[in-house]
Design a protein around this motif. Sequence first.
Motif, PDB file in Angstrom:
ATOM      1  N   SER A  54       7.492  -1.355   1.569  1.00  0.00           N
ATOM      2  CA  SER A  54       7.287  -2.502   1.203  1.00  0.00           C
ATOM      3  C   SER A  54       7.103  -2.322  -0.243  1.00  0.00           C
ATOM      4  N   CYS A  55       6.823  -3.301  -1.545  1.00  0.00           N
ATOM      5  CA  CYS A  55       7.041  -3.681  -2.715  1.00  0.00           C
ATOM      6  C   CYS A  55       5.804  -2.309  -3.433  1.00  0.00           C
ATOM      7  N   THR A  56       4.702  -2.036  -2.902  1.00  0.00           N
ATOM      8  CA  THR A  56       4.197  -0.902  -3.326  1.00  0.00           C
ATOM      9  C   THR A  56       4.119   0.770  -3.256  1.00  0.00           C
ATOM     10  N   TYR A 102       7.448  -7.660   3.403  1.00  0.00           N
ATOM     11  CA  TYR A 102       8.544  -6.846   3.474  1.00  0.00           C
ATOM     12  C   TYR A 102       9.341  -6.295   1.550  1.00  0.00           C
ATOM     13  N   CYS A 103      10.114  -5.378   0.965  1.00  0.00           N
ATOM     14  CA  CYS A 103      10.469  -5.702  -0.111  1.00  0.00           C
ATOM     15  C   CYS A 103      11.454  -6.204  -0.175  1.00  0.00           C
ATOM     16  N   ALA A 104      12.033  -7.076  -0.673  1.00  0.00           N
ATOM     17  CA  ALA A 104      13.664  -7.626  -0.876  1.00  0.00           C
ATOM     18  C   ALA A 104      14.378  -6.812  -2.019  1.00  0.00           C
ATOM     19  N   GLY A 105      13.911  -6.153  -2.091  1.00  0.00           N
ATOM     20  CA  GLY A 105      15.027  -5.366  -2.935  1.00  0.00           C
ATOM     21  C   GLY A 105      15.087  -4.310  -2.710  1.00  0.00           C
ATOM     22  N   THR A 106      14.614  -3.811  -1.441  1.00  0.00           N
ATOM     23  CA  THR A 106      15.529  -2.408  -1.329  1.00  0.00           C
ATOM     24  C   THR A 106      16.434  -2.489  -0.151  1.00  0.00           C
ATOM     25  N   ARG A 143       3.189  -9.608  -4.987  1.00  0.00           N
ATOM     26  CA  ARG A 143       4.442  -8.202  -4.342  1.00  0.00           C
ATOM     27  C   ARG A 143       5.226  -8.160  -5.124  1.00  0.00           C
ATOM     28  N   TRP A 144       6.207  -9.551  -4.552  1.00  0.00           N
ATOM     29  CA  TRP A 144       7.882  -9.305  -5.131  1.00  0.00           C
ATOM     30  C   TRP A 144       8.212  -9.572  -7.306  1.00  0.00           C
ATOM     31  N   LYS A 145       6.898 -10.429  -6.970  1.00  0.00           N
ATOM     32  CA  LYS A 145       6.825 -11.354  -9.092  1.00  0.00           C
ATOM     33  C   LYS A 145       6.301  -9.253  -9.482  1.00  0.00           C
ATOM     34  N   ASP A 146       6.092  -8.394  -8.532  1.00  0.00           N
ATOM     35  CA  ASP A 146       5.748  -7.237  -9.378  1.00  0.00           C
ATOM     36  C   ASP A 146       6.647  -5.742  -9.143  1.00  0.00           C
ATOM     37  N   CYS A 147       7.483  -6.640  -8.785  1.00  0.00           N
ATOM     38  CA  CYS A 147       8.712  -5.282  -7.990  1.00  0.00           C
ATOM     39  C   CYS A 147       9.544  -5.239  -8.772  1.00  0.00           C
ATOM     40  N   GLU A 148       9.780  -3.935  -9.481  1.00  0.00           N
ATOM     41  CA  GLU A 148      11.296  -3.584 -10.863  1.00  0.00           C
ATOM     42  C   GLU A 148      12.012  -4.061  -9.008  1.00  0.00           C
ATOM     43  N   ARG A 149      12.148  -3.389  -7.806  1.00  0.00           N
ATOM     44  CA  ARG A 149      13.671  -3.594  -7.018  1.00  0.00           C
ATOM     45  C   ARG A 149      13.347  -5.206  -6.488  1.00  0.00           C
ATOM     46  N   CYS A 150      12.264  -5.997  -6.017  1.00  0.00           N
ATOM     47  CA  CYS A 150      12.943  -7.185  -6.199  1.00  0.00           C
ATOM     48  C   CYS A 150      12.758  -8.249  -7.684  1.00  0.00           C
ATOM     49  N   GLN A 151      12.545  -7.626  -8.657  1.00  0.00           N
ATOM     50  CA  GLN A 151      13.415  -8.323  -9.662  1.00  0.00           C
ATOM     51  C   GLN A 151      14.851  -8.251  -9.460  1.00  0.00           C
TER      52      GLN A 151
END
Length: 554
Positions: free
Chosen positions: A298-300, A317-321, A355-363
């Motif tokens: 997850s993002c968090t 699901y976190c799209a950044g990891t 969550r994606w908006k607030d997630c460093e990895r997603c950004q």
Amino acid sequence: MQMFRTVCVLVLAGMSFAAVSSNPSVQDEVVADEITPKLIPQPRKVELQTGKHRLTPEFRIGVESRQFAQLGKYLRSRLILATNYDFDVVVGEGWSKVSGLRLHIDERLLDTLGEEGYRLTVSKRNAEFLAATPTGLFYAIQTYCQLLPPEIGAKSVQRGIDWVAPCIKIEDVPRFGWRGMMLDSGRHFFSVDAIKAFLDQMARHKMNRFHWHLTEDQGWRLAIRAEPKLTEVGARRSETPILSDRNNGDGQPYGGFYSQEDVREIVAYAAERHIMVIPEIEMPGHCQAALAVHPELSCTGGPFEVATRWGVHRDVYCAGTDETFHFLARVLTEVCDLFPAPYVHIGGDECPKDRWKDCERCQKRIADEGLEDEQELQAWFIQRMEAWLNARDRQIIGWDEILEGELAPNATVMSWRGVQGGIAAAKQGHDVIMSPTSHCYLDYFQSKNTEGEPPAIGGYLPLKTVYAFEPIPAELTEDEGKHILGAQGNVWTEYIATPEHMEYMTWPRGCAIAERVWSAKDVRDFDEFSVRLEAHLARMKVLGVNFRAPKATD
Ligand code: ACM
Ligand code: ZN
């Protein structure tokens, strides 16, 4: 037009039969109506002939070739319990000499009958089942069984029934190749037996695509060997919302999942009924049960529990990891091994972007990939999964949200928020399956008056509205319309916890969908359908299906 002509042939032939036995025209019509078979879905071309076909204990089943010997056994199994007639099955040599039921394939008929069409010729002493493929023969068998008295569906011997059918010639081909039903096993778990019963009903309606929704916020139902915790933990929730107050839980743990043997059994059972099983593994949203096992995806970082409330959940699901994609690859590797279908449905609907908006990895992913925003990140996610699945010979299907951003190059779109998504996708040259809430959501109420009705998610979708559905929107040109593969009914199960309730919501609205996707476009007279349906419901009653009888006040 085609149907209008068919009806004429049918009625005229019926009347000429009646004229053989008596004279007054009123009586002729009565006789014609009695012998007019009430088939669902309505075949393309029906020609009643003079006389009656009577199934007797002397009948044998002749099957031309070993390659479809199984169909001879299947036909026998459909007739033997109720009649107690011990039909011999003759396979290969001598098959054409048997008196009774003869199954025969002629590949030269592929041009006229296609992969799924058939010809059924029922005469006094014989019935000929002819098709270009075993699938066509399978559908001829369904039609033949509908010509017999409804008691033929009984699981015990029925004494005193005259097993007659009209002598008749039928030539039939389906309008669409995708004739589907979706069942949500995520919100509530349905046993292997309940699913087999569902598949049996689909097959009797000549439906051929079982879309099986297997993962949800409220439960992960598919055993994955590389990820045993998905079902040890993810298949169980601590409680379920109560009906009278959706914001409160019942305090009762709830769970269930399908082992890989269960899945293989269901896929094989479906294949015997010429039904493809398309698994749906939801992403990037509707995945809280998986996140309960893998909060690091997850993002968090969680923690999470398997969801105990319905609705759309923010944690996805976190799209950044890259771990997310490694996990999905482990899951989908086993999914591809379990399900031979050329499609995997990867969901794609209702994925909030908070969550994606607030997630460093997603950004960071958005920046690294040169994407505009979170919408494009969702498209990037789906495209990455598509590339992975395409490399394993699978095509993806996604709900119409996958149109947002940029559509994955080879994706098939399942249009659910109306038909606009389907229209847009078809105009872009993508295949489409229509399943709009307006006509295909079988979790909606089927009556205006909901008093006395079992729970439903809300909405109002009476049988008549389902029957009025047209899968190819008028906005499409003829060529664009070819991208509409067909349609399906969706049985979401937030408020459906038992097989009885599932059947109640599915039938007879499923009969209407079956006719929409099989019969000619202009077979649309609801009153005429209702007459056939009455006879058809008598069949379902014998089968013990808990359908809902339509009411004039619906
Ligand atoms: C859907 O009904 N969320 C596809
Ligand atoms: Zn993230």
